[in-house]
Enzyme design. Structure first.
Site, short mmCIF file in Angstrom:
data_model
loop_
_atom_site.label_atom_id
_atom_site.label_comp_id
_atom_site.label_asym_id
_atom_site.label_seq_id
_atom_site.Cartn_x
_atom_site.Cartn_y
_atom_site.Cartn_z
N GLU A 1 -2.22 -0.16 -9.60
CA GLU A 1 -1.90 -1.01 -8.50
C GLU A 1 -2.01 -2.67 -9.25
O GLU A 1 -2.46 -2.87 -10.21
CB GLU A 1 -3.07 -1.10 -7.66
CG GLU A 1 -3.27 0.06 -6.76
CD GLU A 1 -4.45 -0.12 -5.69
OE1 GLU A 1 -4.66 -1.05 -5.19
OE2 GLU A 1 -4.98 0.93 -5.55
N GLU B 1 -11.56 2.35 -7.27
CA GLU B 1 -12.41 1.02 -7.15
C GLU B 1 -13.85 1.00 -6.45
O GLU B 1 -14.14 0.68 -5.31
CB GLU B 1 -11.52 0.18 -5.86
CG GLU B 1 -9.95 -0.21 -6.53
CD GLU B 1 -9.45 -1.28 -5.86
OE1 GLU B 1 -9.97 -1.91 -4.74
OE2 GLU B 1 -8.62 -1.90 -6.50
#
Ligand code: BG6
Length: 476
Positions: free
Chosen positions: A375, A166
């Site tokens: 995720e 991320e």
């Protein structure tokens, strides 16, 4: 069209090291920046720190037995750099390496494919002290030592490597995901400079992964951006937001250069990273193989006047709907806003399964790469009943709708190799401690008291077991 997912589809779930392991200073582990950041957040907001987390370091065998019971064929976890190199240099901590050898062996013995992430926010603290951590380009050399070591050590057991987690969220929430020394916190160009160093680190990891015949995939928190209205100026603002928040990262990973419009905007705004000759050529030599999508929500934007004040993404610390502290604003480029069409979680994250379908379709058209969901989840207040049950039907609904969206995209020809939602067990949220939970397995602890971290199967645990056993057909 088959109703089932392919037989070799990877079903599992995900976690990250500092959010589950605990044992922050056990068996030679050095502190990471997350140990320090979460200690400060504990003092300021009362959220748990990372010292015990979900005690996975001591309970991993019990956890893997639960994964097996659910039928997992994959598990995404991360390797804590400061467990392997406590000082971030080249002096290895054998006990730390042994922990991951044991974890990987336990997974393989149980028929679960280990999918490690090399970096999930937890830089060794020693490197922050030495040169300011990610602020300095020196970090790339130290990351190279770590990545090369880990990739060589585990190359025979690992097929899919997740490189960095991320980067775009790190740019948005840089002081939460990275330790930024107070004297630098007003210098927003450094957000993009950090990201440039991370791009160099990510390409370095890709290089070593390819040398040993593995597949590399960066994990990006990916939220598509919709226009708030169908006015052309709002459509353009949404395109601008998508370029700066998403494509800016993907183009480096999969094309080897920065998105032109986003980089031009950053230059005009005095925010562009300083690069050296050859940096983009290095990206182009080390293109990633698959995209690890962390999908939670979608975003919305509208046009923004030139004279507006620049601001960065806000957050909701309270878990009361509407308590967002602000929205990212780039004058003359775009302004983010809530989407009036969508439901939200208690922390104001939009719930949008069709958005996931949109992401698959859009990115497959633009890049034609395989996807892996690394995720996807719903942060919620979970209640443990007196008879030790957690009735998390809201989470089941959320997973069901996103699995259906995945299947619809696959039926349209998109390649998706696996689904690993967030999270396998309850863990320390990066922004909201243990009040906001994500797990299929409940961990009996609070922010204030780690207790014994007992594991309790939630309703979603039993539901997911049925889903996996039926190859994704039984979603009721
Ligand atoms: C992703 C991160 O941003 O979102 C995870 O990769 C994180 O580490 C997850 O836990 C959910 O966010 P939060 O802030 O609710 O923990």
């Amino acid at each position: 069209m088959n109703k089932e997912f392919p037989k070799d589809f990877l079903w599992g779930a995900a976690t990250s090291a500092y959010q589950v392991e605990g044992a922050a200073e056990t068996d030679g582990k050095g502190l990471s920046q997350q140990d320090i950041i979460n200690k400060e957040r504990n003092e300021k907001f009362g959220f748990a720190d990372a010292s015990v987390a979900s005690d996975h370091y001591h309970m991993y065998k019990e956890d893997i037995a639960l994964f097996k019971e659910m039928g997992f064929t994959s598990y995404r976890f991360s390797i804590a750099w400061s467990r392997i190199f406590p000082n971030g240099d080249d002096v290895v901590n054998e006990a730390g390496v042994q922990f991951y050898r044991d974890l990987i062996k336990e997974l393989k013995d149980n028929g679960i494919e280990p999918i490690p992430t090399l970096y999930h926010y937890d830089l060794p603290w020693a490197l922050v002290e030495k040169y300011g951590g990610w602020l300095s380009r020196e970090v790339v050399k130290d990351f190279e030592i770590f990545a090369k070591y880990v990739i060589n050590e585990f190359k025979d057991d690992i097929k899919y490597w997740i490189t960095l987690n991320e980067q775009s969220i790190i740019v948005q929430y840089w002081t939460q995901k990275c330790y930024v020394l107070p004297e630098y916190q007003e210098n927003n160009q450094l957000r993009y400079q950090i990201n440039h160093h991370m791009n160099l680190a990510q390409a370095t990891a890709v290089k070593y992964i390819h040398e040993v015949g593995g597949l590399a995939g960066p994990a990006l928190g990916y939220a598509p951006v919709y226009a708030r209205t169908c006015k052309p100026e709002d459509q353009l603002a949404a395109l601008n937001a998508n370029d700066l928040r998403n494509t800016y990262y993907l183009d480096v990973y999969f094309k080897g250069y920065y998105n032109v419009a986003a980089l031009t905007y950053l230059k005009q705004a005095g925010l562009a990273p300083v690069m050296e000759d050859g940096d983009e050529a290095f990206f182009a030599e080390n293109i990633s193989d698959f995209f690890a999508i962390n999908y939670y929500d979608s975003q919305c934007a509208h046009a923004c006047p030139e004279g507006a004040e620049r601001s960065w993404s806000g957050y909701n610390l309270s878990g009361k709907k509407g308590d967002m502290s602000g929205f990212e604003t780039h004058p003359g480029f775009y302004q983010m806003c809530p989407n009036p069409e969508l439901r939200t979680t208690d922390w104001d994250w939009a719930i949008d399964p069709i958005g996931l379908e949109y992401v698959y379709r859009d990115l497959y058209t633009r890049y034609k790469i395989p996807f892996m969901i690394t995720e996807n989840g719903l942060g919620a207040y979970d209640e443990l009943t007196a008879d030790e049950k957690v009735h998390d039907d809201y989470r089941i609904d959320y997973f069901r709708e996103h699995i259906q969206a995945t299947k619809r995209a696959m039926d349209m020809g998109v390649e998706v190799v696996g689904y690993m939602p967030w999270s396998a067990i309850d863990l320390l949220s990066t922004s909201n401690g243990y009040k906001k939970r994500y797990g299929l397995v409940y961990v009996d602890r609070t922010d204030e008291d780690p207790k014994a971290c007992r594991r309790i199967r939630k309703d979603s645990f039993y539901w997911y077991k049925k889903v996996i056993a039926s190859d994704g057909v039984d979603l009721d």
